[in-house]
Design a protein around this motif. Structure first.
Motif, short mmCIF file in Angstrom:
data_model
loop_
_atom_site.label_atom_id
_atom_site.label_comp_id
_atom_site.label_asym_id
_atom_site.label_seq_id
_atom_site.Cartn_x
_atom_site.Cartn_y
_atom_site.Cartn_z
N VAL A 1 0.48 -1.27 0.07
CA VAL A 1 -0.10 -0.07 0.11
C VAL A 1 1.52 1.46 0.31
O VAL A 1 0.68 2.05 -0.99
N LEU A 2 1.79 1.46 0.96
CA LEU A 2 2.69 2.41 0.77
C LEU A 2 3.67 2.80 -0.88
O LEU A 2 3.70 3.85 -0.77
N PHE A 3 3.71 1.61 -1.54
CA PHE A 3 4.75 1.58 -2.70
C PHE A 3 3.77 2.20 -3.42
O PHE A 3 3.77 2.79 -4.45
N ARG A 4 2.10 2.27 -3.13
CA ARG A 4 1.14 2.69 -4.42
C ARG A 4 1.00 3.71 -4.38
O ARG A 4 1.33 4.87 -5.75
N TYR A 5 0.68 4.29 -2.97
CA TYR A 5 1.21 5.17 -2.47
C TYR A 5 1.98 6.20 -3.45
O TYR A 5 2.11 7.50 -3.00
N LEU A 6 3.81 6.21 -2.77
CA LEU A 6 4.37 6.71 -2.93
C LEU A 6 4.81 6.59 -4.77
O LEU A 6 5.69 6.57 -5.41
N HIS A 7 4.07 5.34 -5.46
CA HIS A 7 4.16 5.35 -7.14
C HIS A 7 5.57 4.41 -7.17
O HIS A 7 5.40 5.01 -8.37
N LEU A 8 5.24 3.70 -6.38
CA LEU A 8 6.54 3.01 -7.22
C LEU A 8 6.03 1.87 -7.75
O LEU A 8 7.06 1.42 -8.21
N THR A 9 4.87 0.88 -7.29
CA THR A 9 4.89 -0.31 -8.44
C THR A 9 4.30 -0.16 -9.34
O THR A 9 4.17 1.72 -9.75
N TRP B 1 11.83 1.64 -10.38
CA TRP B 1 12.95 2.36 -8.90
C TRP B 1 12.23 1.62 -8.05
O TRP B 1 12.81 2.28 -6.72
N VAL B 2 11.08 1.09 -8.06
CA VAL B 2 10.70 -0.15 -7.28
C VAL B 2 11.54 -1.29 -6.98
O VAL B 2 12.09 -1.78 -5.31
N TYR B 3 12.41 -1.13 -7.62
CA TYR B 3 13.70 -2.01 -7.59
C TYR B 3 15.02 -1.74 -7.04
O TYR B 3 15.69 -3.19 -6.12
N ILE B 4 14.88 -0.59 -7.10
CA ILE B 4 15.98 0.65 -6.41
C ILE B 4 15.80 0.65 -5.39
O ILE B 4 16.64 1.08 -4.38
N ILE B 5 14.95 2.29 -4.85
CA ILE B 5 14.54 3.06 -3.93
C ILE B 5 14.61 2.21 -2.81
O ILE B 5 15.13 2.78 -1.72
#
Length: 312
Positions: free
Chosen positions: A144-152, A156-160
């Motif tokens: 859920v957090l990654f979705r709010y941060l637009h990482l999904t 960059w979901v692999y890096i940050i």
């Protein structure tokens, strides 16, 4: 003037006994290490032999160190007939390179800050990061957090999220804390700031720990597949090599399990690959880059693993 030194028979017997014990120890130690090397290398060599063997022939078994019927069909299957694998290999390559570099930079800078004796909050921050090693929010809150941060659905979901690791920070901090303070003080007397000290003094002395952490991080990024399935499952352009190989093995197993003998005989390709050979080829293809990378870091790797082993 020379003197003939008399040596008692008991001392000669004791030295002979010690020499015999050393020889026995050397023989046993060498035998154990050779057996250990054989046990360690045999599964890899056996997998390599299966990967170069023809599929239907490999099902018979009896392959040990050399293929019985040579064939490159399994490698052709995973490298040229699966576009997803080529995309996954490209994404995994850049993920490994960028992930390793950014992780080293972030962890090294944080470790340098925490290793400074004059830093006021080093104890509190160290405790904060240690707690994160034992407790986490769980998979669903993180998603859920990654979705709010637009990482999904992004690369960059692999890096940050993996840039900072509490374990890596603690390892680097321990190594940097062992560097004499006199080097930093001498540089500061010459007008060097903290960044200059970090780049010109700390970094060259930390090559062993950097190499160790780099190998750990590179292996993690190269072998990762769960985050691709969790965050980028519906975005093929961000797939990874390991995730594609997992799907390949599942598809090959399902196809082989549901195909009849007549259908299998109609295709020459199907006659030269089986789940066993494809699995072996996929294993070799994924482990080869890391094996090729290790010799370049080996001389630093051993030193890096002994961090904290000697206390003065």
């Amino acid at each position: 003037m020379a003197y003939n030194q008399t040596v008692s028979f008991d001392k000669i017997k004791h030295k002979k006994k010690m020499a015999t014990e050393d020889i026995i120890f050397t023989i046993l130690n060498t035998t154990f290490l050779v057996l250990f090397a054989v046990v360690t290398l045999y599964p890899v060599l056996n997998t390599l032999a299966y990967s170069f063997n023809e599929g239907n022939d490999a099902v018979r078994g009896g392959i040990y160190l050399l293929p019985r019927k040579w064939s490159l069909r399994s490698y052709h299957e995973i490298l040229f007939e699966r576009p997803g694998i080529r995309t996954g290999a490209w994404i995994t390559f850049w993920r490994t390179v960028l992930g390793t570099l950014t992780s080293l930079a972030a962890n090294a800078l944080l470790s340098f800050i925490l290793s400074r004796k004059k830093f006021l909050f080093k104890s509190g921050l160290s405790l904060f990061w240690v707690i994160t090693m034992y407790a986490s929010g769980g998979m669903i809150p993180v998603l859920v957090l990654f979705r709010y941060l637009h990482l999904t659905s992004s690369f960059w979901v692999y890096i940050i999220p993996g840039m900072v690791s509490a374990f890596n920070v603690m390892v680097m901090r321990t190594y940097m804390a062992g560097i004499p303070d006199s080097l930093e003080e001498a540089a500061q007397l010459e007008g060097a700031g903290y960044m200059r000290v970090f780049v010109s003094i700390i970094t060259p002395l930390c090559k062993p720990v950097y190499a160790t952490i780099a190998l750990f991080v590179a292996v993690y990024h190269w072998n990762a597949w769960f985050d691709a399935m969790l965050y980028n499952r519906f975005d093929p352009q961000y797939t990874t090599l390991q995730y594609e190989l997992m799907k390949l093995l599942d598809s090959v197993s399902a196809t082989t399990g549901t195909s009849s003998g007549a259908q299998m005989s109609q295709s020459a390709a199907a006659a030269t690959i089986t789940p066993m050979t494809v699995r072996a080829a996929a294993t070799i293809a994924t482990m080869a880059p890391i094996i090729a990378l290790y010799p370049f870091l080996q001389r630093y790797f051993v030193t890096g693993l002994t961090i904290g082993g000697v206390k003065e």
